[in-house]
Design an enzyme around this catalytic site. Structure first.
Site, PDB file in Angstrom:
ATOM      1  N   CYS A 199       1.097  -1.483  -0.217  1.00  0.00           N
ATOM      2  CA  CYS A 199       0.411   0.204   0.162  1.00  0.00           C
ATOM      3  C   CYS A 199       1.220   1.407  -0.094  1.00  0.00           C
ATOM      4  O   CYS A 199       0.089   2.248  -0.011  1.00  0.00           O
ATOM      5  CB  CYS A 199      -0.779  -0.250   0.703  1.00  0.00           C
ATOM      6  SG  CYS A 199      -2.270  -1.282   1.401  1.00  0.00           S
TER       7      CYS A 199
ATOM      8  N   HIS B 278      -2.412   7.281   3.246  1.00  0.00           N
ATOM      9  CA  HIS B 278      -2.980   5.658   2.121  1.00  0.00           C
ATOM     10  C   HIS B 278      -4.143   5.822   2.717  1.00  0.00           C
ATOM     11  O   HIS B 278      -4.798   5.729   4.383  1.00  0.00           O
ATOM     12  CB  HIS B 278      -1.919   4.834   2.744  1.00  0.00           C
ATOM     13  CG  HIS B 278      -2.615   3.641   2.093  1.00  0.00           C
ATOM     14  ND1 HIS B 278      -3.218   3.299   1.511  1.00  0.00           N
ATOM     15  CD2 HIS B 278      -3.540   2.522   2.890  1.00  0.00           C
ATOM     16  CE1 HIS B 278      -4.027   2.303   1.144  1.00  0.00           C
ATOM     17  NE2 HIS B 278      -3.296   1.488   2.405  1.00  0.00           N
TER      18      HIS B 278
ATOM     19  N   ASN C 279      -9.944   0.354   0.768  1.00  0.00           N
ATOM     20  CA  ASN C 279      -8.663   0.147   0.879  1.00  0.00           C
ATOM     21  C   ASN C 279      -7.793  -0.093  -0.371  1.00  0.00           C
ATOM     22  O   ASN C 279      -7.841  -1.526  -1.346  1.00  0.00           O
ATOM     23  CB  ASN C 279      -8.187  -0.139   1.569  1.00  0.00           C
ATOM     24  CG  ASN C 279      -6.800  -0.812   2.092  1.00  0.00           C
ATOM     25  OD1 ASN C 279      -5.582   0.159   0.942  1.00  0.00           O
ATOM     26  ND2 ASN C 279      -5.442  -0.626   2.917  1.00  0.00           N
TER      27      ASN C 279
HETATM   28  O1  UT7 Z   1      -3.157  -0.868   4.130  1.00  0.00           O
HETATM   29  C1  UT7 Z   1      -2.556  -1.471   5.035  1.00  0.00           C
HETATM   30  C2  UT7 Z   1      -3.396  -2.202   5.445  1.00  0.00           C
HETATM   31  N1  UT7 Z   1      -4.182  -2.692   6.266  1.00  0.00           N
HETATM   32  C3  UT7 Z   1      -4.502  -1.907   7.092  1.00  0.00           C
HETATM   33  O2  UT7 Z   1      -4.301  -1.064   7.611  1.00  0.00           O
HETATM   34  C4  UT7 Z   1      -6.199  -2.046   8.319  1.00  0.00           C
HETATM   35  C5  UT7 Z   1      -5.060  -2.453   9.646  1.00  0.00           C
HETATM   36  N2  UT7 Z   1      -6.219  -2.576  10.031  1.00  0.00           N
HETATM   37  C6  UT7 Z   1      -7.838  -2.241  10.555  1.00  0.00           C
HETATM   38  O3  UT7 Z   1      -8.352  -1.501  10.085  1.00  0.00           O
HETATM   39  C7  UT7 Z   1      -8.436  -2.451  11.229  1.00  0.00           C
HETATM   40  O4  UT7 Z   1      -7.927  -3.483  12.529  1.00  0.00           O
HETATM   41  C8  UT7 Z   1      -9.900  -4.072  10.859  1.00  0.00           C
HETATM   42  C9  UT7 Z   1     -10.541  -2.648  10.450  1.00  0.00           C
HETATM   43  C10 UT7 Z   1      -9.164  -5.078  10.343  1.00  0.00           C
HETATM   44  C11 UT7 Z   1     -10.582  -3.989  12.488  1.00  0.00           C
HETATM   45  O5  UT7 Z   1     -10.726  -3.387  13.430  1.00  0.00           O
HETATM   46  P1  UT7 Z   1     -10.747  -3.711  15.306  1.00  0.00           P
HETATM   47  O6  UT7 Z   1     -11.108  -2.757  15.838  1.00  0.00           O
HETATM   48  O7  UT7 Z   1      -9.029  -3.890  14.868  1.00  0.00           O
HETATM   49  O8  UT7 Z   1     -11.272  -4.871  15.464  1.00  0.00           O
HETATM   50  P2  UT7 Z   1     -11.052  -6.866  15.286  1.00  0.00           P
HETATM   51  O9  UT7 Z   1     -10.186  -7.071  14.750  1.00  0.00           O
HETATM   52  O10 UT7 Z   1     -10.343  -6.597  17.444  1.00  0.00           O
HETATM   53  O11 UT7 Z   1     -12.632  -7.405  15.359  1.00  0.00           O
HETATM   54  C12 UT7 Z   1     -13.407  -7.153  16.975  1.00  0.00           C
HETATM   55  C13 UT7 Z   1     -14.354  -8.289  16.477  1.00  0.00           C
HETATM   56  C14 UT7 Z   1     -13.970  -9.444  16.522  1.00  0.00           C
HETATM   57  O12 UT7 Z   1     -14.990 -10.544  17.222  1.00  0.00           O
HETATM   58  P3  UT7 Z   1     -14.767 -10.428  18.959  1.00  0.00           P
HETATM   59  O13 UT7 Z   1     -13.418 -11.210  19.050  1.00  0.00           O
HETATM   60  O14 UT7 Z   1     -14.787  -9.037  19.418  1.00  0.00           O
HETATM   61  O15 UT7 Z   1     -16.145 -11.145  19.094  1.00  0.00           O
HETATM   62  C15 UT7 Z   1     -14.414  -9.719  15.185  1.00  0.00           C
HETATM   63  O16 UT7 Z   1     -14.356 -10.892  14.575  1.00  0.00           O
HETATM   64  O17 UT7 Z   1     -14.785  -8.061  15.397  1.00  0.00           O
HETATM   65  C16 UT7 Z   1     -15.451  -9.288  14.535  1.00  0.00           C
HETATM   66  N3  UT7 Z   1     -14.966  -8.445  13.797  1.00  0.00           N
HETATM   67  C17 UT7 Z   1     -16.695  -8.141  12.372  1.00  0.00           C
HETATM   68  N4  UT7 Z   1     -17.292  -8.563  12.694  1.00  0.00           N
HETATM   69  C18 UT7 Z   1     -18.261  -7.382  11.726  1.00  0.00           C
HETATM   70  C19 UT7 Z   1     -13.879  -8.985  12.208  1.00  0.00           C
HETATM   71  N5  UT7 Z   1     -14.319  -7.991  11.481  1.00  0.00           N
HETATM   72  C20 UT7 Z   1     -15.478  -7.999  11.156  1.00  0.00           C
HETATM   73  C21 UT7 Z   1     -16.207  -7.643  10.144  1.00  0.00           C
HETATM   74  N6  UT7 Z   1     -18.173  -7.423  10.633  1.00  0.00           N
HETATM   75  N7  UT7 Z   1     -16.165  -7.424   8.875  1.00  0.00           N
END
Ligand code: UT7
Length: 334
Positions: free
Chosen positions: A117, A259, A289
């Site tokens: 990215c 980005h 993204n």
């Molecule tokens: O270009 C560079 C590459 N990428 C990035 O910059 C992305 C960087 N990371 C992020 O943007 C975030 O970490 C995410 C958007 C991917 C995830 O957000 P988060 O606030 O870190 O959520 P999490 O992974 O901690 O998940 C929280 C909860 C989990 O459930 P539990 O364990 O709390 O019960 C996940 O299973 O949300 C759940 N979850 C979802 N629920 C609905 C994860 N993805 C989803 C989803 N829809 N798409």
């Protein structure tokens, strides 16, 4: 970390973009994934993404964006093409020569830059380097991606994040005091953390065999939380480095084009740097993204005014990051 002072050698002259026409909303995704519009908007700021149809490849979008950038530069030709992409048409050959040929630029220098990215910032530095090295008088720099081909459609953590698109700019040789002047550059990487964001199979380390497919190892795997933390930290550090190298402060920055991975990441970077909210550019809601395409797509949407100092900062797989500064020129965009 390495900081260059190439600010005197390259000026931006043209800008163009291309996105596939099909729009996929969060609601559409939540029909087959256990997610919701509310979850995706709250956690990422993304409302929709453009998705290429099966017959469209990355080079198709790159050619369209590249042609628009050349037109906006008032130039029919470039003598080098640098194409940043994580999602090339095929593993070999590089996508850039095909893009050059299809733009009617036979025999020119053409290379792919794989900076995840952060790829387009690396590609801009590469383009400035080709100008400084005397290889080219005019370089077309493209960021183009079909990221939706690389994500596991069943992986909640990535399937909602990515979109497809391309953006391109034209660089020519010029001076630091000219409109469009770009630089210095700050580029860096941390390969010790490569596994945080990777496609495990499909390269020389691991073939795409039946086991890999069963493990979904041919798709992007990401530790979202740690990538998030690293993205904020590295874009802040890199932005500070590039401002210091230019002898400027954050108060000199008229617009920050980071980005576009996640609105919360952009907010955290802006808050830590002290860039006021109204100076931050964000179009992640519309495109998700788009990896190497995200900064040029944001430049198109930003409604920048000639003379504004623009901070570009990016972070992605590698881990890789990069930042640069740009004095916005008077451009015809298309
Ligand atoms: O270009 C560079 C590459 N990428 C990035 O910059 C992305 C960087 N990371 C992020 O943007 C975030 O970490 C995410 C958007 C991917 C995830 O957000 P988060 O606030 O870190 O959520 P999490 O992974 O901690 O998940 C929280 C909860 C989990 O459930 P539990 O364990 O709390 O019960 C996940 O299973 O949300 C759940 N979850 C979802 N629920 C609905 C994860 N993805 C989803 C989803 N829809 N798409």
């Amino acid at each position: 970390m390495s900081v260059s002072r190439l600010g005197t050698s390259a000026v931006l002259r043209g800008l163009g973009a291309a996105v596939p026409s099909r729009v996929v909303t969060n609601d559409e995704l939540s029909q087959r994934l256990s997610t919701s519009d509310e979850w995706v908007r709250t956690r990422t700021g993304i409302a929709q993404r453009h998705v290429a149809d099966a017959g469209t490849a990355t080079a198709d979008l790159a050619v369209e964006a590249g042609a628009r950038a050349l037109k906006s530069a008032g130039a029919g030709e470039a003598d080098a093409v640098v194409c940043a992409t994580t999602s090339p048409d095929r593993p070999m050959p590089a996508t850039a020569p095909e893009v050059a040929a299809r733009l009617g630029l036979p025999n020119v220098a053409a290379v792919r830059v794989d900076g995840g990215c952060a790829g387009v910032v690396y590609a801009l530095a590469t383009g400035a380097g080709l100008l400084a090295a005397g290889v080219a008088e005019r370089v077309l720099v493209v960021g183009a991606e079909i990221m939706t081909r690389l994500v596991d459609p069943d992986d909640l953590g990535t399937a909602v994040l990515f979109g497809d698109g391309a953006g391109a700019v034209v660089l020519e040789r010029g001076d630091a005091d000219q409109p469009g002047a770009i630089g210095p550059f700050d580029l860096g990487s941390d390969g010790d953390l490569a596994d945080l964001l990777a496609i495990p199979a499909g390269g020389s380390r691991r073939a795409v065999d039946a086991d890999a497919i069963a493990e979904r190892a041919n798709f992007i795997h990401m530790d979202g939380k740690e990538v998030y933390r690293q993205a904020v930290r590295r874009m802040v550090e890199s932005s500070r480095n590039v401002l210091e190298a230019a002898g400027l402060t954050v108060d000199d920055v008229d617009r920050m084009v980071g980005h576009q991975a996640n609105a919360r990441i952009l907010d955290a970077v802006g808050d830590r740097l002290g860039v006021p909210v109204e100076r931050r550019v964000s179009n992640v809601a519309r495109y998700g993204n788009t990896s190497a395409a995200s900064i040029p797509l944001a430049l198109v949407d930003a409604d920048l005014r000639p003379g504004e100092l623009v901070l570009l900062t990016a972070f992605g797989a590698g881990l890789s990051w990069g930042s640069t500064l740009l004095t916005w020129p008077d451009l015809a965009t298309s």
